[in-house]
Design a protein around this motif. Structure first.
Motif, PDB file in Angstrom:
ATOM      1  N   ARG A  10      25.478   2.908 -47.885  1.00 40.01           N
ATOM      2  CA  ARG A  10      25.115   2.017 -49.000  1.00 40.01           C
ATOM      3  C   ARG A  10      23.900   2.534 -49.733  1.00 40.01           C
ATOM      4  O   ARG A  10      23.825   2.497 -50.959  1.00 40.01           O
ATOM      5  CB  ARG A  10      24.845   0.593 -48.488  1.00 40.01           C
ATOM      6  N   LEU A  14      23.831   3.499 -53.653  1.00 37.35           N
ATOM      7  CA  LEU A  14      22.909   2.870 -54.596  1.00 37.35           C
ATOM      8  C   LEU A  14      22.063   3.915 -55.310  1.00 37.35           C
ATOM      9  O   LEU A  14      21.864   3.848 -56.529  1.00 37.35           O
ATOM     10  CB  LEU A  14      22.012   1.880 -53.862  1.00 37.35           C
ATOM     11  N   ASP A  17      24.253   5.700 -57.851  1.00 39.47           N
ATOM     12  CA  ASP A  17      24.585   4.864 -59.002  1.00 39.47           C
ATOM     13  C   ASP A  17      23.387   4.673 -59.914  1.00 39.47           C
ATOM     14  O   ASP A  17      23.510   4.666 -61.140  1.00 39.47           O
ATOM     15  CB  ASP A  17      25.104   3.507 -58.532  1.00 39.47           C
ATOM     16  N   ARG A  18      22.207   4.492 -59.319  1.00 39.36           N
ATOM     17  CA  ARG A  18      21.014   4.294 -60.137  1.00 39.36           C
ATOM     18  C   ARG A  18      20.654   5.563 -60.892  1.00 39.36           C
ATOM     19  O   ARG A  18      20.222   5.514 -62.048  1.00 39.36           O
ATOM     20  CB  ARG A  18      19.851   3.831 -59.249  1.00 39.36           C
ATOM     21  N   ALA A 178      17.722  -8.401 -60.807  1.00 35.22           N
ATOM     22  CA  ALA A 178      17.660  -7.541 -59.626  1.00 35.22           C
ATOM     23  C   ALA A 178      16.229  -7.268 -59.191  1.00 35.22           C
ATOM     24  O   ALA A 178      15.981  -6.984 -58.018  1.00 35.22           O
ATOM     25  CB  ALA A 178      18.378  -6.233 -59.906  1.00 35.22           C
ATOM     26  N   LEU A 255      23.758 -10.504 -57.356  1.00 35.32           N
ATOM     27  CA  LEU A 255      22.909  -9.335 -57.540  1.00 35.32           C
ATOM     28  C   LEU A 255      21.647  -9.451 -56.697  1.00 35.32           C
ATOM     29  O   LEU A 255      21.213  -8.488 -56.053  1.00 35.32           O
ATOM     30  CB  LEU A 255      22.545  -9.177 -59.019  1.00 35.32           C
ATOM     31  N   TYR A 258      22.487  -9.167 -52.766  1.00 34.48           N
ATOM     32  CA  TYR A 258      22.889  -7.846 -52.309  1.00 34.48           C
ATOM     33  C   TYR A 258      21.871  -6.770 -52.670  1.00 34.48           C
ATOM     34  O   TYR A 258      22.055  -5.610 -52.323  1.00 34.48           O
ATOM     35  CB  TYR A 258      24.251  -7.479 -52.879  1.00 34.48           C
ATOM     36  N   ALA A 260      21.368  -5.527 -55.565  1.00 35.05           N
ATOM     37  CA  ALA A 260      21.928  -4.642 -56.584  1.00 35.05           C
ATOM     38  C   ALA A 260      21.271  -4.917 -57.927  1.00 35.05           C
ATOM     39  O   ALA A 260      20.807  -6.028 -58.188  1.00 35.05           O
ATOM     40  CB  ALA A 260      23.439  -4.844 -56.690  1.00 35.05           C
ATOM     41  N   GLU A 265      26.614  -1.457 -59.401  1.00 33.71           N
ATOM     42  CA  GLU A 265      26.079  -1.303 -58.053  1.00 33.71           C
ATOM     43  C   GLU A 265      26.667  -2.327 -57.100  1.00 33.71           C
ATOM     44  O   GLU A 265      26.984  -2.015 -55.953  1.00 33.71           O
ATOM     45  CB  GLU A 265      24.558  -1.453 -58.082  1.00 33.71           C
ATOM     46  N   LEU A 266      26.809  -3.556 -57.580  1.00 33.81           N
ATOM     47  CA  LEU A 266      27.401  -4.609 -56.752  1.00 33.81           C
ATOM     48  C   LEU A 266      28.811  -4.224 -56.336  1.00 33.81           C
ATOM     49  O   LEU A 266      29.210  -4.391 -55.181  1.00 33.81           O
ATOM     50  CB  LEU A 266      27.399  -5.923 -57.528  1.00 33.81           C
ATOM     51  N   ILE A 269      28.751  -1.462 -53.631  1.00 32.23           N
ATOM     52  CA  ILE A 269      28.362  -1.934 -52.308  1.00 32.23           C
ATOM     53  C   ILE A 269      29.535  -2.596 -51.609  1.00 32.23           C
ATOM     54  O   ILE A 269      29.762  -2.418 -50.421  1.00 32.23           O
ATOM     55  CB  ILE A 269      27.181  -2.926 -52.411  1.00 32.23           C
TER      56      ILE A 269
END
Length: 271
Positions: A10, A14, A17-18, A178, A255, A258, A260, A265-266, A269
């Motif tokens: 995870r 993340l 993705d970021r 977030a 968001l 989690y 995110a 991102e959510l 995950i």
């Protein structure tokens, strides 16, 4: 959702993705700046090509930099804001929107790296949305710091028809939620819109892990299953028999729980 990813998986997802989101934001600014130059009547063909080449070269240099990958870096608020001005300078210099930058106080508290990056992303997204809407001639971007929060204000002289529930502000709202921040939208028809955002500088409370997803409400689980399919809030609401605004409320809670920052991102995950 039968086989859940490990915490390490995870974290990797993340981070990836970021990084992709940040890269996409920068590319959008660079491409928007190049288009503004090529469409501008203020440049000759030779000057426009030279300006566009300079913008593209600068964007490539920034893309190869790894400075922003270090999560623990603290950025003085003045330096973080200066980087925003540098990122937006080509678009502001060549585009149709005149942007005024209100400098933060020099003695303001240093920003955690993630907060600085998200604040710049929020500001870039807001300016790009104004360019896309083309209903404003002027905008003002200002940052301040009260010691506990980064205070952001983005004001324009457009039609004043934007509300907090408009999809154009959804990417910004998701980032703010977030970070455990707050956002207020003040719109006056014919006079423009003011967006005020507060982002806490101290770490937010620990988010729920995927393993504790049973702590979600029944409605949140229903919304989550549909969010990961990529459909809009309106379609989710239609399927569940609730309003789009109610869906936005549940998405904001998901968001936060989690940890995110965006719907993407959510989905990553929980996929």
């Amino acid at each position: 959702m039968d086989e859940l990813p490990t915490p390490a998986e995870r974290a990797d997802t993340l981070a990836r993705d970021r990084a992709l989101t940040e890269q996409g934001d920068r590319h959008a600014v660079a491409l928007g700046s190049i288009l503004a130059v090529l469409r501008s009547g203020r440049f000759s063909d030779v000057a426009a090509r030279r300006e566009a080449t300079e913008i593209a070269s600068s964007a490539l240099i920034r893309a190869r930099s790894t400075h922003e990958q270090h999560e623990s870096v603290l950025e003085p608020v003045v330096e973080a804001f200066s980087r925003l001005r540098t990122e937006l300078r080509p678009l502001v210099r060549s585009g149709p929107l005149h942007v005024q930058f209100a400098e933060p106080p020099a003695q303001g508290r240093a920003l955690p790296g993630p907060v600085a990056r998200e604040a710049r992303a929020i500001s870039r997204t807001a300016v790009l949305s104004l360019v896309d809407r083309a209903d404003a001639a002027r905008a003002r971007v200002g940052w301040d710091c009260d010691g506990r929060n980064l205070l952001m204000e983005i004001r324009d002289d457009g039609g004043g028809a934007v509300s907090a529930h408009d999809d154009v502000l959804r990417p910004i709202a998701e980032r703010v939620v977030a970070l455990d921040g707050t956002m207020d939208v003040e719109a006056t028809p014919g006079w423009g819109t003011t967006l005020r955002i507060e982002i806490p500088l101290d770490p937010p409370s620990a988010a729920l892990t995927v393993e504790s997803a049973e702590e979600l409400t029944a409605r949140e689980k229903q919304v989550l299953r549909l969010v990961v399919t990529g459909i809009s809030n309106q379609r989710i609401g239609d399927q569940l028999g609730i309003t789009a605004n109610t869906v936005k409320y549940h998405v904001a809670n998901l968001l936060r729980k989690y940890g995110a920052r965006t719907r993407a991102e959510l989905a990553s995950i929980t996929h």
